[in-house]
Design a protein around this motif. Structure first.
Motif, mmCIF file in Angstrom:
data_model
loop_
_atom_site.group_PDB
_atom_site.id
_atom_site.type_symbol
_atom_site.label_atom_id
_atom_site.label_comp_id
_atom_site.label_asym_id
_atom_site.label_seq_id
_atom_site.Cartn_x
_atom_site.Cartn_y
_atom_site.Cartn_z
ATOM 1 N N GLU A 89 21.606 36.022 33.097
ATOM 2 C CA GLU A 89 21.105 37.365 33.373
ATOM 3 C C GLU A 89 22.200 38.420 33.212
ATOM 4 N N ILE A 90 21.826 39.549 32.595
ATOM 5 C CA ILE A 90 22.753 40.665 32.425
ATOM 6 C C ILE A 90 22.579 41.607 33.605
ATOM 7 N N ASP A 140 35.981 41.255 21.756
ATOM 8 C CA ASP A 140 36.075 39.792 21.717
ATOM 9 C C ASP A 140 34.723 39.133 21.978
ATOM 10 N N ARG A 141 33.673 39.893 21.843
ATOM 11 C CA ARG A 141 32.315 39.378 21.991
ATOM 12 C C ARG A 141 31.477 39.853 20.802
ATOM 13 N N ARG A 142 30.426 39.129 20.504
ATOM 14 C CA ARG A 142 29.501 39.537 19.461
ATOM 15 C C ARG A 142 28.075 39.270 19.939
ATOM 16 N N ILE A 195 31.124 28.687 32.335
ATOM 17 C CA ILE A 195 30.468 29.923 31.911
ATOM 18 C C ILE A 195 31.007 31.151 32.623
ATOM 19 N N ALA A 196 31.501 31.009 33.839
ATOM 20 C CA ALA A 196 31.892 32.185 34.632
ATOM 21 C C ALA A 196 32.876 33.103 33.902
ATOM 22 N N PRO A 197 33.954 32.583 33.292
ATOM 23 C CA PRO A 197 34.881 33.493 32.607
ATOM 24 C C PRO A 197 34.238 34.245 31.443
ATOM 25 N N LEU A 198 33.214 33.644 30.818
ATOM 26 C CA LEU A 198 32.598 34.280 29.649
ATOM 27 C C LEU A 198 31.714 35.452 30.039
ATOM 28 N N ILE A 199 31.145 35.422 31.243
ATOM 29 C CA ILE A 199 30.218 36.482 31.644
ATOM 30 C C ILE A 199 30.774 37.306 32.805
ATOM 31 N N ASP A 200 32.085 37.213 33.016
ATOM 32 C CA ASP A 200 32.737 38.017 34.051
ATOM 33 C C ASP A 200 32.902 39.440 33.530
ATOM 34 N N TYR A 214 27.083 31.233 23.600
ATOM 35 C CA TYR A 214 26.837 30.900 24.999
ATOM 36 C C TYR A 214 25.465 31.331 25.502
ATOM 37 N N SER A 215 24.684 32.003 24.667
ATOM 38 C CA SER A 215 23.332 32.368 25.083
ATOM 39 C C SER A 215 22.500 32.679 23.850
ATOM 40 N N ILE A 216 21.286 32.150 23.820
ATOM 41 C CA ILE A 216 20.337 32.479 22.763
ATOM 42 C C ILE A 216 18.983 32.709 23.424
ATOM 43 N N SER A 217 18.372 33.845 23.145
ATOM 44 C CA SER A 217 17.157 34.247 23.860
ATOM 45 C C SER A 217 16.072 34.697 22.886
ATOM 46 N N ASN A 218 14.861 34.180 23.071
ATOM 47 C CA ASN A 218 13.704 34.628 22.310
ATOM 48 C C ASN A 218 13.109 35.858 22.976
#
Length: 432
Positions: free
Chosen positions: A180-181, A194-196, A225-230, A247-251
């Motif tokens: 969740e964002i 550093d993200r795409r 996952i925590a460091p990636l979405i911190d 690290y995430s793919i959403s339909n």
């Protein structure tokens, strides 16, 4: 009595609305002029959206029953083709075997916004198919057409960044289904250098993403996952970009369920990143294992194992069962999982290796695992305590997995999976 009259009047109105919709369907199929067809299709779509839930169910039943092929004509044509298998008989058989409702959907699709309407119709249909198996043929028609219209050759890959339209950014926040964002600050961090984030779009739905993937550019394969979405973390400099981790793919479109989009998206994004950042050497995922905890709770069964493997699986399950005292609810918090002894964590990791390395090939295998393995990824590494969120603890006892995408071997790995074999690293194979 008055309420009874009102109920009867409402029902009569509902019946008229449904009859009007079915009449529009027949008119649209019989209409030759394109201008009139568009007007009829517009009315048809408006009538559909105005239907109550139970009326939509009846409409789908009638569409399935009254707009299918003529069995007698199909049989006669099939017999003629069997007797004389020439092109003329084959063309006639193919024409007669196609349900008229497919042509109905094609004519609705000509309407501006018609594609979006058909996707919405299928979303409503999918909610009923499980309860009404007689609608399966109708659902197959929707899927057949949408799979053609949303062929990857028609799709447009776009990068989503902080300068993208606000409406698009809002949809990314809304549709994120894995992690969740948490508002705009969180989204801003996920779109830093550093993200795409990449999304597929269709020309008929130019402002609506179909599916999107989030990528972290890192110095090494991630283990949690925590460091990636911190959202408070600092962006890494480009000279540390060695690994691209999906690290995430959403339909975004439930009405496109079953239409292959994600596998093409990952490959396209990997190729795009390779062109942009030639220094990238590793393409991998950090993926959830959503069905793992449920499988362990149900007994951790794998069919057809050799005796030695079956014994190792049973011993691992017995170890975790003893550790939780037969009550897996004791492991419903991150604190409880952090306190597990090394022996128990090793047993849990072995169970995950069986779940992904063996059970994934079955029809009931983990959907995320089946997606990546069928897409040509290799099962690379298991990561205990990698997702300590409430969702991660509940679904997988906080376990996550890295899948490796070796772009030179994805086709070979895909072929293996279609034959019931999981491509996996030596370290994971040793756990089986």
């Amino acid at each position: 009595m008055l309420e009874g009259f009102r109920t009867a009047a409402r029902q009569a109105g509902h019946d008229r609305a449904l009859r009007g919709l079915l009449i529009d369907c027949k008119r649209l199929l019989s209409e030759r002029g394109e201008a009139n067809s568009v007007a009829i299709a517009r009315d048809l779509v408006a009538r559909f959206y105005a239907l109550a839930d139970d009326q939509q169910a009846t409409f789908f039943e009638r569409l399935s029953r009254d707009f299918g092929p003529d069995p007698k004509a199909v049989l006669e044509s099939a017999q003629a083709y069997a007797k004389e298998p020439n092109a003329r008989n084959l063309i006639r058989l193919t024409h007669l075997a196609e349900p008229p409702r497919q042509e109905l959907l094609r004519r609705i699709n000509r309407l501006p916004g018609g594609t979006s309407s058909i996707v919405a119709m299928r979303r409503a249909l999918l909610a009923r198919v499980a309860r009404q198996p007689e609608l399966q043929a109708l659902e197959a028609d929707f899927l057949h057409l949408l799979s053609s219209w949303f062929n990857p050759g028609f799709l447009q890959l776009q990068r989503v960044d902080w300068n993208s339209p606000a409406q698009l950014l809002e949809q990314i926040i809304h549709h994120e289904a894995v992690h969740e964002i948490d508002g705009w600050d969180d989204l801003r961090r996920r779109l830093q250098p550093d993200r795409r984030c990449f999304a597929f779009f269709h020309p008929q739905l130019p402002s609506e993403p179909l599916i999107f993937v989030e990528v972290a550019l890192l110095p090494q394969m991630p283990a949690s996952i925590a460091p990636l979405i911190d959202k408070a973390s600092r962006p890494l400099p480009p000279d540390q970009f060695k690994v691209a981790a999906f690290y995430s793919i959403s339909n975004c479109q439930p009405g496109l369920k079953g239409v292959s989009l994600g596998n093409f998206l990952i490959k396209r994004v990997a190729e795009e990143l390779k062109r942009e950042l030639p220094q990238l050497r590793v393409f991998c995922t950090l993926s959830p294992i959503p069905g793992f905890a449920r499988w362990v709770r149900a007994g951790a069964h794998c069919e057809g194992l050799p005796k030695a493997r079956a014994e190792r699986l049973a011993q691992a399950h017995a170890t975790v069962l003893e550790a939780c005292g037969g009550d897996f609810d004791r492991w419903s918090s991150a604190t409880a999982l952090r306190a597990l002894p090394e022996e128990t964590m090793q047993a849990l990791t072995r169970l995950a290796a069986f779940y992904l390395g063996v059970h994934a090939t079955s029809a009931g295998g983990d959907p995320v695992a089946r997606f990546h393995l069928d897409n040509g990824a290799r099962l690379e590494r298991l990561n205990p305590l990698a997702d300590l969120s409430a969702k991660g603890v509940k679904q997988s006892f906080a376990m996550m997995v890295n899948y490796l995408y070796d772009l030179q071997k994805v086709e070979t790995h895909h072929e293996k999976f279609t034959h019931g074999e999981v491509a996996q690293s030596r370290a994971l194979a040793a756990l089986l």
